[in-house]
Design a protein around this motif. Structure first.
Motif, PDB file in Angstrom:
ATOM      1  N   UNK A 425       0.853  -1.173   0.000  1.00  0.00           N
ATOM      2  CA  UNK A 425       0.000   0.000   0.000  1.00  0.00           C
ATOM      3  C   UNK A 425       0.895   1.231   0.000  1.00  0.00           C
ATOM      4  N   UNK A 426       0.868   1.956  -1.112  1.00  0.00           N
ATOM      5  CA  UNK A 426       1.714   3.121  -1.293  1.00  0.00           C
ATOM      6  C   UNK A 426       0.815   4.353  -1.357  1.00  0.00           C
ATOM      7  N   UNK A 427       0.949   5.228  -0.384  1.00  0.00           N
ATOM      8  CA  UNK A 427       0.093   6.410  -0.361  1.00  0.00           C
ATOM      9  C   UNK A 427      -1.369   6.067  -0.228  1.00  0.00           C
ATOM     10  N   UNK A 428      -1.676   4.936   0.427  1.00  0.00           N
ATOM     11  CA  UNK A 428      -3.070   4.539   0.619  1.00  0.00           C
ATOM     12  C   UNK A 428      -3.664   3.778  -0.542  1.00  0.00           C
ATOM     13  N   UNK A 429      -2.842   3.493  -1.580  1.00  0.00           N
ATOM     14  CA  UNK A 429      -3.341   2.805  -2.768  1.00  0.00           C
ATOM     15  C   UNK A 429      -2.653   1.451  -2.884  1.00  0.00           C
ATOM     16  N   UNK A 430      -3.445   0.395  -3.108  1.00  0.00           N
ATOM     17  CA  UNK A 430      -2.857  -0.925  -3.285  1.00  0.00           C
ATOM     18  C   UNK A 430      -2.008  -0.962  -4.556  1.00  0.00           C
ATOM     19  N   UNK A 431      -0.817  -1.532  -4.411  1.00  0.00           N
ATOM     20  CA  UNK A 431       0.097  -1.703  -5.535  1.00  0.00           C
ATOM     21  C   UNK A 431       0.556  -3.160  -5.563  1.00  0.00           C
ATOM     22  N   UNK A 459       6.778   4.760   9.494  1.00  0.00           N
ATOM     23  CA  UNK A 459       6.103   3.501   9.131  1.00  0.00           C
ATOM     24  C   UNK A 459       5.345   3.576   7.816  1.00  0.00           C
ATOM     25  N   UNK A 460       5.757   4.453   6.909  1.00  0.00           N
ATOM     26  CA  UNK A 460       5.147   4.517   5.594  1.00  0.00           C
ATOM     27  C   UNK A 460       5.910   3.587   4.646  1.00  0.00           C
ATOM     28  N   UNK A 461       5.208   3.115   3.614  1.00  0.00           N
ATOM     29  CA  UNK A 461       5.755   2.070   2.752  1.00  0.00           C
ATOM     30  C   UNK A 461       6.089   2.600   1.364  1.00  0.00           C
TER      31      UNK A 461
END
Length: 530
Positions: A425-431, A459-461
């Motif tokens: 999940x990058x910026x709240x969007x599934x990748x 803790x951001x991805x």
């Protein structure tokens, strides 16, 4: 007329549009958009015109209508206009690569596309490959200027139809709309939602957790084509007789602050990365932004780091409610609550839903034990379109397997522990890592690629790619940048790998499958800035 066999009529457009007018809210502002104020009566008339317009294009019950629209009144009007005649609107991501829209149109078999003209211009060269598409209706706020023969001007198309429209005789369990959700294979899945799903989500989350009333004004930085944004910016406020603020531009911190100060919403919806960048922007520019209109903020899409919550509260004196939802469940089903926030947790089960955490044998685990999260509630999707095997893996009777690893403590708070698969999940969007890997493999220098998520500051991805280059190719910083730009051109820009590491070989099973978990384990340190 004999209505036997139809069931009790229920149409979501009547509930969310017509009922507001019937309750005396006709002169109340429903939508704030740029310098426009659209009141409920005008909104109803626009919905009816759109429904009649779709009928003129021979759209019938259960036909699909694809929506490629920026956040705008036209998005909402097209959505409910389709619903009202029993058709099935399908909002799609406006940030995808042009080839993705060929998939959306052909997979859904949509016969009508309603799109903003700038978005259509990015895909019109593929129009001969859209197998089922018969009509294209284009929204152009600057005056219709399409050069494509056969396209229709949205304003002209709408202006010729009646403001009266009877709702189709749908029932609560009829298909209402689809939302596409990416899967671990990289192919988007059409998630089928029913007419009653939105009302359930409103009554469970909007009214009982957010305590939303007709006095509220909502503003969602997350776009309407997301399940999260669709509730925040559309059916939550309409379902409560409230008002919504729509912003078509990208949610950059300065623009978001400007929108909040201009329209004075009472509830703001964002994602952790946005809250982090807004905090950073406010501190760098040294300006005291006025967010005093907000009574509560909401975060979803990925776990909200505790430091962001604390800093936001310190700067703006308003809480953020973190929660977890999914496209399949339509909106948030576990959430922190007003006056009951446990920093770092996803909160407790939203009223109307049930949750359980089970082991690999399907047996419920004890408190503080990690397992697979299952959710039950009447907004859970009917299933995936044309994905029989995937339906069997994810839908277990009334229960939906979220694919998330969770634990629940003794007090009933849920704590996110990661994904059951390799999705990021990058910026709240599934990748999908596989989608990025496949893109990298198109480059002439790449022999093998594996992508994993790297947890950075707060803790951001971010996606990290491990790459084996072909013989004769020399790894370099220049090649890293070239590969990043290559992926940006091939996929939606937000999917590119923020970090690239060249390796001699990738860890694999005996059958040749890449073992991404070994790559994740090898991550010992990550720079704070990438």
């Amino acid at each position: 007329m004999n209505f036997r066999g139809i069931g009790v009529p229920y149409n979501a457009a009547k509930l969310f549009i017509d009922d507001n007018v019937d309750k005396g809210r006709g002169n109340k502002v429903a939508i704030y958009y740029k310098d426009r104020q659209i009141r409920y009566k005008e909104l109803q008339e626009m919905v009816n015109k759109t429904g009649n317009g779709l009928k003129q294009l021979h759209v019938e019950m259960e036909n699909r209508v694809l929506l490629l629209c920026h956040d705008s009144p036209e998005f909402i009007v097209s959505f409910y206009g389709a619903l009202k005649i029993g058709a099935v609107p399908i909002p799609v991501n406006t940030m995808m690569h042009s080839d993705d829209y060929e998939y959306f149109l052909n997979n859904s078999r949509a016969k009508v596309l309603i799109a903003h003209i700038d978005l259509w211009n990015t895909i019109s060269h593929l129009k001969d490959r859209f197998i089922y598409l018969q009509y294209v209706v284009l929204i152009d706020e600057n005056g219709f200027a399409s050069k494509d023969e056969g396209t229709l001007d949205y304003r002209e198309w709408m202006s010729s139809d009646s403001v009266d429209l009877h709702a189709a005789l749908t029932v609560s369990d009829d298909q209402a709309f689809w939302l596409f959700s990416s899967g671990s294979t990289g192919n988007p899945k059409g998630v089928i939602h029913l007419h009653h799903d939105m009302e359930f989500a409103v009554n469970s989350y909007a009214k009982k957790v957010l305590r939303m009333t007709e006095e509220d004004v909502t503003f969602s930085a997350s776009k309407l084509f997301f399940a999260y944004g669709l509730g925040n910016g559309m059916y939550f406020p309409l379902g409560c007789g409230a008002s919504t603020v729509l912003m078509p531009e990208r949610p950059l911190p300065e623009k978001v602050f400007e929108t909040i100060e201009t329209y004075r919403p009472t509830i703001f919806f964002g994602v952790p990365t946005l809250y982090g960048t807004m905090i950073d922007f406010a501190e760098r520019c040294g300006r005291n932004y006025d967010l005093s209109s907000l009574r509560i903020c909401v975060s979803a899409g990925e776990a909200l780091p505790g430091p962001i919550l604390k800093k936001w509260r310190q700067l703006f004196d308003v809480d953020i409610l973190d929660g977890i939802g999914s496209t399949e469940a339509l909106h948030i089903f576990i959430s922190n609550n007003i006056g009951d926030i446990k920093e770092g947790s996803s909160g407790k089960v939203v009223p109307g839903y049930e949750a359980k955490i089970v082991n690999e044998h399907g047996v419920a685990v004890s408190a503080n034990e990690i397992g697979d999260l299952f959710i039950k509630g009447d907004s859970v999707a009917h299933g995936y379109w044309n994905l029989h095997e995937e339906n069997k893996k994810k839908f277990y009777g009334e229960w939906f397997h979220t694919g998330d690893k969770y634990l629940m403590d003794e007090s009933g708070y849920f704590w996110y522990c990661g994904r059951s698969d390799d999705m990021l999940k990058v910026g709240g969007i599934w990748v999908s890592p596989i989608e990025i890997e496949n893109s990298l493999l198109k480059h002439h220098a790449v022999l093998e690629a594996a992508v994993v998520g790297v947890t950075i500051e707060n803790n951001l991805v971010h996606p990290k790619a491990y790459i084996v280059v072909k013989q004769g190719i020399t790894p370099s910083d220049g090649l890293k940048k070239e590969l990043q730009e290559f992926v940006k051109q091939d996929l939606a820009a937000y999917k590119y790998p923020r970090m690239i590491e060249f390796v001699d070989e990738l860890p694999k099973t005996a059958t040749g499958k890449i073992q991404r978990f070994k790559l994740r384990k090898s991550l010992s340190s990550v720079p704070a800035s990438v």
